[in-house]
Design a protein around this motif. Sequence first.
Motif, PDB file in Angstrom:
ATOM      1  N   UNK A 190       0.846  -1.203   0.000  1.00  0.00           N
ATOM      2  CA  UNK A 190       0.000   0.000   0.000  1.00  0.00           C
ATOM      3  C   UNK A 190       0.879   1.249   0.000  1.00  0.00           C
ATOM      4  N   UNK A 191       1.928   1.218   0.816  1.00  0.00           N
ATOM      5  CA  UNK A 191       2.840   2.364   0.890  1.00  0.00           C
ATOM      6  C   UNK A 191       3.581   2.553  -0.424  1.00  0.00           C
ATOM      7  N   UNK A 192       4.005   1.455  -1.042  1.00  0.00           N
ATOM      8  CA  UNK A 192       4.669   1.551  -2.353  1.00  0.00           C
ATOM      9  C   UNK A 192       3.737   2.181  -3.381  1.00  0.00           C
ATOM     10  N   UNK A 193       2.478   1.817  -3.353  1.00  0.00           N
ATOM     11  CA  UNK A 193       1.494   2.408  -4.267  1.00  0.00           C
ATOM     12  C   UNK A 193       1.462   3.923  -4.107  1.00  0.00           C
ATOM     13  N   UNK A 194       1.423   4.374  -2.877  1.00  0.00           N
ATOM     14  CA  UNK A 194       1.401   5.813  -2.615  1.00  0.00           C
ATOM     15  C   UNK A 194       2.711   6.489  -3.014  1.00  0.00           C
ATOM     16  N   UNK A 195       3.823   5.818  -2.770  1.00  0.00           N
ATOM     17  CA  UNK A 195       5.120   6.387  -3.145  1.00  0.00           C
ATOM     18  C   UNK A 195       5.225   6.525  -4.666  1.00  0.00           C
ATOM     19  N   UNK A 196       4.739   5.534  -5.382  1.00  0.00           N
ATOM     20  CA  UNK A 196       4.747   5.607  -6.849  1.00  0.00           C
ATOM     21  C   UNK A 196       3.828   6.729  -7.341  1.00  0.00           C
ATOM     22  N   UNK A 197       2.682   6.880  -6.701  1.00  0.00           N
ATOM     23  CA  UNK A 197       1.757   7.951  -7.078  1.00  0.00           C
ATOM     24  C   UNK A 197       2.370   9.328  -6.823  1.00  0.00           C
ATOM     25  N   UNK A 198       3.319   9.385  -5.898  1.00  0.00           N
ATOM     26  CA  UNK A 198       4.020  10.638  -5.618  1.00  0.00           C
ATOM     27  C   UNK A 198       5.154  10.879  -6.599  1.00  0.00           C
ATOM     28  N   UNK A 199       5.405   9.908  -7.491  1.00  0.00           N
ATOM     29  CA  UNK A 199       6.421  10.088  -8.514  1.00  0.00           C
ATOM     30  C   UNK A 199       7.719   9.343  -8.269  1.00  0.00           C
ATOM     31  N   UNK A 200       7.804   8.557  -7.205  1.00  0.00           N
ATOM     32  CA  UNK A 200       9.016   7.795  -6.947  1.00  0.00           C
ATOM     33  C   UNK A 200       9.034   6.543  -7.821  1.00  0.00           C
ATOM     34  N   UNK A 201      10.179   6.260  -8.418  1.00  0.00           N
ATOM     35  CA  UNK A 201      10.324   5.047  -9.214  1.00  0.00           C
ATOM     36  C   UNK A 201      10.988   3.964  -8.362  1.00  0.00           C
ATOM     37  N   UNK A 202      11.253   2.807  -8.968  1.00  0.00           N
ATOM     38  CA  UNK A 202      11.847   1.693  -8.224  1.00  0.00           C
ATOM     39  C   UNK A 202      13.146   2.094  -7.546  1.00  0.00           C
ATOM     40  N   UNK A 203      13.999   2.821  -8.253  1.00  0.00           N
ATOM     41  CA  UNK A 203      15.296   3.212  -7.696  1.00  0.00           C
ATOM     42  C   UNK A 203      15.124   4.153  -6.505  1.00  0.00           C
ATOM     43  N   UNK A 204      14.202   5.085  -6.619  1.00  0.00           N
ATOM     44  CA  UNK A 204      13.978   6.031  -5.515  1.00  0.00           C
ATOM     45  C   UNK A 204      13.399   5.323  -4.290  1.00  0.00           C
ATOM     46  N   UNK A 205      12.508   4.376  -4.521  1.00  0.00           N
ATOM     47  CA  UNK A 205      11.935   3.626  -3.401  1.00  0.00           C
ATOM     48  C   UNK A 205      13.018   2.757  -2.754  1.00  0.00           C
ATOM     49  N   UNK A 206      13.845   2.132  -3.573  1.00  0.00           N
ATOM     50  CA  UNK A 206      14.929   1.296  -3.045  1.00  0.00           C
ATOM     51  C   UNK A 206      15.950   2.119  -2.258  1.00  0.00           C
ATOM     52  N   UNK A 207      16.045   3.403  -2.571  1.00  0.00           N
ATOM     53  CA  UNK A 207      17.011   4.273  -1.895  1.00  0.00           C
ATOM     54  C   UNK A 207      16.481   4.858  -0.581  1.00  0.00           C
ATOM     55  N   UNK A 208      15.205   4.633  -0.277  1.00  0.00           N
ATOM     56  CA  UNK A 208      14.664   5.154   0.981  1.00  0.00           C
ATOM     57  C   UNK A 208      15.374   4.498   2.166  1.00  0.00           C
ATOM     58  N   UNK A 209      15.671   5.273   3.191  1.00  0.00           N
ATOM     59  CA  UNK A 209      16.309   4.680   4.376  1.00  0.00           C
ATOM     60  C   UNK A 209      15.387   3.655   5.032  1.00  0.00           C
ATOM     61  N   UNK A 210      15.986   2.566   5.505  1.00  0.00           N
ATOM     62  CA  UNK A 210      15.239   1.511   6.177  1.00  0.00           C
ATOM     63  C   UNK A 210      15.690   1.406   7.627  1.00  0.00           C
ATOM     64  N   UNK A 211      14.724   1.223   8.498  1.00  0.00           N
ATOM     65  CA  UNK A 211      15.017   1.062   9.922  1.00  0.00           C
ATOM     66  C   UNK A 211      15.689  -0.287  10.156  1.00  0.00           C
ATOM     67  N   UNK A 212      16.510  -0.371  11.173  1.00  0.00           N
ATOM     68  CA  UNK A 212      17.076  -1.675  11.518  1.00  0.00           C
ATOM     69  C   UNK A 212      15.962  -2.646  11.913  1.00  0.00           C
ATOM     70  N   UNK A 213      16.082  -3.881  11.487  1.00  0.00           N
ATOM     71  CA  UNK A 213      15.081  -4.904  11.790  1.00  0.00           C
ATOM     72  C   UNK A 213      15.446  -5.548  13.129  1.00  0.00           C
TER      73      UNK A 213
END
Length: 187
Positions: free
Chosen positions: A69-92
């Motif tokens: 769902x979040x990816x859908x919104x990020x894409x609608x905001x104009x982010x592509x695969x590379x931009x989404x992959x570059x988002x910082x991720x919290x430690x698991x």
Amino acid sequence: MLIMREATRAIHDDFETGLKVGRPDAGRDDYLGFISAMYGWLSPFEARLWQAEWPSALTPQTRGQKSAWLECDLRAAGLDDAAIAALPLAPDTLLLDTPARRFGVAYVMEGAQLGSQLLAKTLKPRLAPWPARWLSGYGENASAYWLSFRKEAERALADAQSQTEAGAAAAAAFRSLADWFQARGAA
């Protein structure tokens, strides 16, 4: 459920009042900051959470779609695969090794869907035509999903030890979420 609510109450109240997306003048930039932070926090552990053993009544395959769902919104905001992959991720770092801990962490995620329903009423019109998929959540089934989660949690967390463990896991998850949002400037 009461122990998880009590364990997270103070963190929840502070988090909710500090969210930029919850301000009366919040708009597209605030929502983008929110979904970017939520994606970065949730995506590292979501599959691990919902692929574990759960009662079938919870439909874990459906509940485990929030990152999408979040990816859908990020894409609608104009982010592509590379931009989404570059988002910082919290430690698991969340512990998901017992049913009680999984219920505690899931409590935070499922509760977020209730909060999103409230937020959608004020924010979604300001985001149009952005689909704001995260805010739609389970849609008209949100109450049913929450009620089934509560029912299964009460069944699974019948003893004091599992309730305490779930409460601690919920508090740890909420603290992790709040700290991540603070670090990302979304709260």
